[in-house]
Write an enzyme that holds these catalytic residues in place. Structure first.
Site, PDB file in Angstrom:
ATOM      1  CD  GLU A  13      -2.653   1.191   2.601  1.00 37.72           C
ATOM      2  OE1 GLU A  13      -3.696   1.843   2.559  1.00 37.72           O
ATOM      3  OE2 GLU A  13      -2.282   0.549   3.603  1.00 37.72           O
ATOM      4  CE  LYS A  66      -7.382   1.678   3.098  1.00 39.66           C
ATOM      5  NZ  LYS A  66      -6.188   2.119   3.848  1.00 39.66           N
ATOM      6  CB  CYS A  84      -4.265  -1.723   3.858  1.00 40.29           C
ATOM      7  SG  CYS A  84      -3.401  -2.009   5.419  1.00 40.29           S
TER       8      CYS A  84
END
Length: 186
Positions: A45, A111, A145
């Site tokens: 990430e 994300k 993540c």
């Protein structure tokens, strides 16, 4: 699901905090050292900077140097290169996971679940759509993540995908960030 093999190599280095040239150089060296097949090489990430809350200084457009570097490395090493980085798009900042293919095509996933404990939600815009892509007949769902904490978002309804691939935060030289993240994992 495909009957072909799928080789995914995960690279988790110590990221040099907010130093794109140093990070890209170390990744190129690491990718060149991969022995054997490498269909997909997964970077961490925010691989080019570390998990930074300074998008105003670090963000790039989709035509930026780090995106071009990913496309160049995918072509050079004949693999798919994936990982997230800080992207500015339409005046907003995203923690965007790219899927760079050797033929020059680039897909992306923004994300969805931003990490409020580190104020990511104050600096970045959350994504709204999933990206399920393919390699060797395998359908791959890309996530980043903290999305891991929200299994409903990754639910495999209707057998949409075969592989769930998360770009995870790697080591960083920012001890304040490491302590913040480590404290939320227990």
């Amino acid at each position: 699901m495909s009957t072909e093999q799928l080789y995914i190599t995960v690279i988790q280095p110590d990221i040099v905090w907010e130093n794109k040239p140093a990070n890209l150089q170390q990744y190129e060296e690491m990718i060149s050292g991969i022995a054997g097949p490498r269909h997909v090489v997964a970077l961490p990430e925010m691989f080019s900077t570390g998990f930074s809350m300074a998008p105003e200084q670090l963000a790039e457009p989709m035509e930026g140097k780090s995106v071009k570097w990913m496309a160049d490395m995918a072509l050079k090493f004949r693999c798919i290169l994936t990982g997230s980085l800080i992207i500015e798009d339409g005046g907003k900042y995203y923690n965007r996971m790219l899927w760079a293919q050797p033929d020059g095509r680039i897909g992306f996933y923004d994300k969805r679940h931003l990490f409020a404990y580190a104020n990511e939600d104050k600096h970045y815009t959350r994504g709204e759509t999933k990206l399920i892509t393919q390699v060797n007949g395998w359908r791959v769902n890309l996530q980043v993540c903290y999305d891991l904490r929200f299994p409903v978002w990754a639910r495999n309804q209707g057998n949409e995908y075969d592989v769930l691939l998360y770009s995870q935060l790697a080591g960083t030289t920012n001890p304040c960030m490491e302590n913040t993240i480590a404290g939320t994992r227990y």
